[in-house]
Design an enzyme around this catalytic site. Structure first.
Site, PDB file in Angstrom:
ATOM      1  N   GLY A   9     -33.432  17.550  19.683  1.00 25.17           N
ATOM      2  CA  GLY A   9     -33.848  18.515  18.658  1.00 25.17           C
ATOM      3  C   GLY A   9     -33.442  18.034  17.282  1.00 25.17           C
ATOM      4  O   GLY A   9     -32.385  17.407  17.115  1.00 25.17           O
ATOM      5  N   ALA A  79     -37.671  15.967  25.574  1.00 27.64           N
ATOM      6  CA  ALA A  79     -36.840  15.848  26.774  1.00 27.64           C
ATOM      7  C   ALA A  79     -37.477  16.703  27.865  1.00 27.64           C
ATOM      8  O   ALA A  79     -37.977  17.801  27.588  1.00 27.64           O
ATOM      9  CB  ALA A  79     -35.434  16.337  26.475  1.00 27.64           C
ATOM     10  N   CYS A 158     -34.728  38.551  16.139  1.00 27.44           N
ATOM     11  CA  CYS A 158     -34.998  38.002  14.807  1.00 27.44           C
ATOM     12  C   CYS A 158     -35.463  39.124  13.870  1.00 27.44           C
ATOM     13  O   CYS A 158     -36.562  39.082  13.316  1.00 27.44           O
ATOM     14  CB  CYS A 158     -36.063  36.911  14.949  1.00 27.44           C
ATOM     15  SG  CYS A 158     -36.138  35.779  13.568  1.00 27.44           S
ATOM     16  N   GLY A 310     -29.336  30.690  10.524  1.00 29.91           N
ATOM     17  CA  GLY A 310     -29.074  29.336  10.057  1.00 29.91           C
ATOM     18  C   GLY A 310     -27.601  29.026   9.827  1.00 29.91           C
ATOM     19  O   GLY A 310     -27.120  27.950  10.199  1.00 29.91           O
ATOM     20  N   CYS A 346     -26.708  35.744   4.628  1.00 28.41           N
ATOM     21  CA  CYS A 346     -28.166  35.783   4.759  1.00 28.41           C
ATOM     22  C   CYS A 346     -28.786  36.451   3.535  1.00 28.41           C
ATOM     23  O   CYS A 346     -28.140  37.275   2.889  1.00 28.41           O
ATOM     24  CB  CYS A 346     -28.503  36.624   5.990  1.00 28.41           C
ATOM     25  SG  CYS A 346     -29.904  36.002   6.890  1.00 28.41           S
ATOM     26  N   LYS A 381     -33.244  33.468  -2.769  1.00 23.77           N
ATOM     27  CA  LYS A 381     -33.970  32.922  -1.614  1.00 23.77           C
ATOM     28  C   LYS A 381     -34.861  31.755  -2.060  1.00 23.77           C
ATOM     29  O   LYS A 381     -34.930  30.725  -1.387  1.00 23.77           O
ATOM     30  CB  LYS A 381     -34.803  34.032  -0.961  1.00 23.77           C
ATOM     31  CG  LYS A 381     -35.569  33.593   0.253  1.00 23.77           C
ATOM     32  CD  LYS A 381     -35.151  34.325   1.497  1.00 23.77           C
ATOM     33  CE  LYS A 381     -35.870  33.782   2.710  1.00 23.77           C
ATOM     34  NZ  LYS A 381     -35.299  34.261   3.954  1.00 23.77           N
TER      35      LYS A 381
HETATM   36  C1  LIG Z   1     -39.635  33.544  10.891  1.00 22.45           C
HETATM   37  C2  LIG Z   1     -38.185  33.198  10.890  1.00 22.45           C
HETATM   38  C3  LIG Z   1     -37.434  33.448   9.758  1.00 22.45           C
HETATM   39  C4  LIG Z   1     -36.082  33.140   9.739  1.00 22.45           C
HETATM   40  N1  LIG Z   1     -35.375  33.401   8.606  1.00 22.45           N
HETATM   41  C5  LIG Z   1     -34.070  33.078   8.554  1.00 22.45           C
HETATM   42  C6  LIG Z   1     -33.325  33.320   7.366  1.00 22.45           C
HETATM   43  O1  LIG Z   1     -33.843  33.839   6.381  1.00 22.45           O
HETATM   44  N2  LIG Z   1     -32.019  32.956   7.350  1.00 22.45           N
HETATM   45  C7  LIG Z   1     -31.417  32.386   8.437  1.00 22.45           C
HETATM   46  O2  LIG Z   1     -30.230  32.075   8.367  1.00 22.45           O
HETATM   47  N3  LIG Z   1     -32.099  32.149   9.576  1.00 22.45           N
HETATM   48  C8  LIG Z   1     -33.405  32.481   9.665  1.00 22.45           C
HETATM   49  N4  LIG Z   1     -34.112  32.240  10.812  1.00 22.45           N
HETATM   50  C9  LIG Z   1     -33.408  31.630  11.955  1.00 22.45           C
HETATM   51  C10 LIG Z   1     -33.411  30.106  11.853  1.00 22.45           C
HETATM   52  O3  LIG Z   1     -34.730  29.669  11.808  1.00 22.45           O
HETATM   53  C11 LIG Z   1     -32.686  29.522  13.060  1.00 22.45           C
HETATM   54  O4  LIG Z   1     -31.323  29.804  12.927  1.00 22.45           O
HETATM   55  C12 LIG Z   1     -32.864  28.023  13.150  1.00 22.45           C
HETATM   56  O5  LIG Z   1     -34.220  27.692  13.296  1.00 22.45           O
HETATM   57  C13 LIG Z   1     -32.093  27.481  14.325  1.00 22.45           C
HETATM   58  O6  LIG Z   1     -32.256  26.104  14.365  1.00 22.45           O
HETATM   59  P1  LIG Z   1     -32.223  25.282  15.715  1.00 22.45           P
HETATM   60  O7  LIG Z   1     -32.193  23.861  15.291  1.00 22.45           O
HETATM   61  O8  LIG Z   1     -31.165  25.807  16.610  1.00 22.45           O
HETATM   62  O9  LIG Z   1     -33.589  25.619  16.467  1.00 22.45           O
HETATM   63  P2  LIG Z   1     -35.093  25.305  16.071  1.00 22.45           P
HETATM   64  O10 LIG Z   1     -35.316  25.553  14.646  1.00 22.45           O
HETATM   65  O11 LIG Z   1     -35.905  26.071  17.074  1.00 22.45           O
HETATM   66  O12 LIG Z   1     -35.294  23.748  16.349  1.00 22.45           O
HETATM   67  C14 LIG Z   1     -35.395  23.227  17.640  1.00 22.45           C
HETATM   68  C15 LIG Z   1     -35.640  21.741  17.596  1.00 22.45           C
HETATM   69  O13 LIG Z   1     -35.703  21.256  18.943  1.00 22.45           O
HETATM   70  C16 LIG Z   1     -36.869  20.473  19.121  1.00 22.45           C
HETATM   71  N5  LIG Z   1     -37.264  20.548  20.535  1.00 22.45           N
HETATM   72  C17 LIG Z   1     -37.902  21.550  21.174  1.00 22.45           C
HETATM   73  N6  LIG Z   1     -38.105  21.212  22.464  1.00 22.45           N
HETATM   74  C18 LIG Z   1     -37.558  19.987  22.635  1.00 22.45           C
HETATM   75  C19 LIG Z   1     -37.450  19.099  23.745  1.00 22.45           C
HETATM   76  N7  LIG Z   1     -37.956  19.413  24.941  1.00 22.45           N
HETATM   77  N8  LIG Z   1     -36.832  17.908  23.563  1.00 22.45           N
HETATM   78  C20 LIG Z   1     -36.317  17.573  22.352  1.00 22.45           C
HETATM   79  N9  LIG Z   1     -36.403  18.368  21.269  1.00 22.45           N
HETATM   80  C21 LIG Z   1     -37.014  19.561  21.417  1.00 22.45           C
HETATM   81  C22 LIG Z   1     -37.867  21.081  18.139  1.00 22.45           C
HETATM   82  O14 LIG Z   1     -38.913  20.170  17.858  1.00 22.45           O
HETATM   83  C23 LIG Z   1     -36.950  21.328  16.944  1.00 22.45           C
HETATM   84  O15 LIG Z   1     -36.744  20.127  16.230  1.00 22.45           O
HETATM   85  C24 LIG Z   1     -35.466  32.560  10.879  1.00 22.45           C
HETATM   86  C25 LIG Z   1     -36.227  32.315  12.027  1.00 22.45           C
HETATM   87  C26 LIG Z   1     -37.568  32.632  12.038  1.00 22.45           C
HETATM   88  C27 LIG Z   1     -38.372  32.368  13.279  1.00 22.45           C
END
Ligand SMILES: Cc1cc2nc3c(=O)[nH]c(=O)nc-3n(C[C@H](O)[C@H](O)[C@H](O)COP(=O)(O)OP(=O)(O)OC[C@H]3O[C@@H](n4cnc5c(N)ncnc54)[C@H](O)[C@@H]3O)c2cc1C
Length: 400
Positions: A9, A79, A158, A310, A346, A381
């Site tokens: 990821g 993966a 969310c 985030g 946030c 923001k």
């Molecule tokens: C609409 C929306 C608005 C948001 N607004 C806010 C905000 O204002 N403030 C805030 O703090 N948070 C916000 N969030 C939450 C924030 O987006 C998450 O905290 C953040 O995306 C988490 O990151 P992550 O890397 O854990 O997961 P993700 O962002 O889901 O990233 C996952 C990664 O894993 C990869 N992946 C997936 N499957 C596989 C696989 N099989 N093999 C290898 N890689 C893979 C994907 O390509 C990606 O790169 C929001 C979320 C959404 C949906």
């Protein structure tokens, strides 16, 4: 021999963890990132995309250059299997990669079967592709307006994004001269306004109530959705809310391929972790961000999930990186931080206004929690989006 760290990821959690491990060990470690997506996506800006305020190029960048600049390898693949006993990960291009330490940062997928008709009849904003589909639906709505429903289903976590989209919708309706004619309704699993999936914050309920009243938005609280029809949301109590535009936030799940690793994950596909972000079962497997399981500490009449935002995601990635570095040096992982003890930081955008949300802990009991409303939140923001994309693109993950 240099130790090998494999990171699955490359969004908030994966990119931060990969660069932070290199930083902690002053480059004396081999780090490889695996992802089916070459792009970093600033998910918080997906709330603006349907209204034409952003497009995909504004809120993404290619991570490969960033990783190369910091000496991190990249495999453009997904993966498909983790074997924690053999310390191997299989990819969808047939490769099998070994590791000394694995970081699972594969985030979420939508639980599309949460209610019948969700995938067919509602739109959502939780992925880039879905937000683009929602942009098309919004344009169609503007050509032929009617009532609007914004909803967060049972089990969703969310809520911040749901509120942001709700208030941005209200703002856009005003701009389009439709505010008086369109009935806007918010349907949520939350037991009270401003619960946010984190148990609420002082004065949150009254503040959100005031915002909704001012905007003339109707609410259905603690309300499960039975199903989505073509042009109508049908609630658990049988009420039918017709809509010309319906945006629904579903619950999230961990990635499907992880479900086969039953000793790693819970029933939702989230990796069960300790407060070091090591897996409960394997000392050399870590999980951070949305991929890491968090137990919901309360029962509500309609189930709600936990928002894995985030700031906690970045914190977890740094904790994991420090602990991996300790293990590489032959020390015990000494950095501990429960998800619930990470501060909540946030900004909830409302179009031209917003609320800054600060608390000493993500989950109660808390000592401090404050909501600061006003137009400065919207400006914050906007500024934060630019800053964060710059920070990640240049690999400055040590900056706040
Ligand atoms: C609409 C929306 C608005 C948001 N607004 C806010 C905000 O204002 N403030 C805030 O703090 N948070 C916000 N969030 C939450 C924030 O987006 C998450 O905290 C953040 O995306 C988490 O990151 P992550 O890397 O854990 O997961 P993700 O962002 O889901 O990233 C996952 C990664 O894993 C990869 N992946 C997936 N499957 C596989 C696989 N099989 N093999 C290898 N890689 C893979 C994907 O390509 C990606 O790169 C929001 C979320 C959404 C949906």
């Amino acid at each position: 021999m240099r130790k090998k760290v494999l990171v699955l990821g490359t969004n908030f959690a994966g990119l931060t963890a990969a660069l932070a491990v290199r930083h902690e060990l002053h480059g004396d470690v081999d780090v490889t990132v695996v992802s089916p997506d070459r792009k970093f996506l600033f998910t918080p800006s997906l709330i603006w995309l349907p209204f034409g305020k952003r497009d995909r190029d504004d809120i993404t960048f290619d991570v490969v250059e960033t990783l190369e600049d910091h000496g991190v390898g990249f495999e453009h693949a997904a993966a498909t299997h983790v074997d924690p006993v053999a310390r191997r990960v299989t990819l969808d291009d047939g490769q099998v990669l070994g590791y000394d330490y694995l970081v699972i940062a594969t985030g979420y997928r939508n639980q599309t079967d949460v209610v019948p008709g969700f995938a067919e009849h509602a739109v959502t904003i939780t992925t880039l592709a879905e937000a683009e589909r929602t942009a098309v639906a919004w344009q169609k709505f503007l050509e032929n307006p009617g009532d609007v429903v914004v909803a967060a289903t049972q089990g969703a976590g969310c809520f911040g994004a749901a509120y942001e989209f709700l208030f941005n919708t209200s703002y856009q309706l005003r701009k389009a001269g439709l505010h008086k004619d369109v009935k806007l309704t918010y349907v949520t699993a939350e037991p009270f306004l401003g619960h946010f999936g984190i148990g609420g914050l002082p004065h949150g309920e009254s503040l959100l109530g005031m915002f909704l009243k001012k905007e003339g938005i109707g609410t259905r609280l603690a309300t499960p959705i039975d199903h989505v029809d073509d042009g109508a949301l049908v609630l658990g109590d049988g009420e039918v809310l017709p809509f010309a535009f319906g945006m629904v936030v579903p619950p999230f799940l961990g990635q499907e391929f992880l479900l086969a690793s039953t000793d790693l994950v819970d029933a939702k596909g989230y990796v069960k972790v300790r407060d070091t972000y090591q897996s409960e079962s394997y000392d050399d497997v870590y999980a951070v961000g949305v991929a890491a399981a968090v137990d919901v500490p309360w029962q509500t009449p309609t189930p709600v999930g936990i928002p894995k935002t985030g700031y906690p995601t970045e914190t977890q990635a740094h904790v994991a990186a420090r602990n991996i570095a300790a293990q590489v040096r032959g020390e015990e992982p000494g950095d501990h931080k429960e998800f619930g003890d990470i501060p909540a930081v946030c900004v909830m955008d409302a179009g031209n206004n917003g609320v800054i949300i600060l608390a000493d802990k993500m989950l109660p009991p808390r000592k401090h929690g404050i909501l600061i409303p006003g137009p400065q939140a919207h400006l914050m923001k906007l500024g934060f989006e630019k800053y964060f994309l710059w920070k990640m693109k240049h690999g400055h993950t040590q900056l706040p």
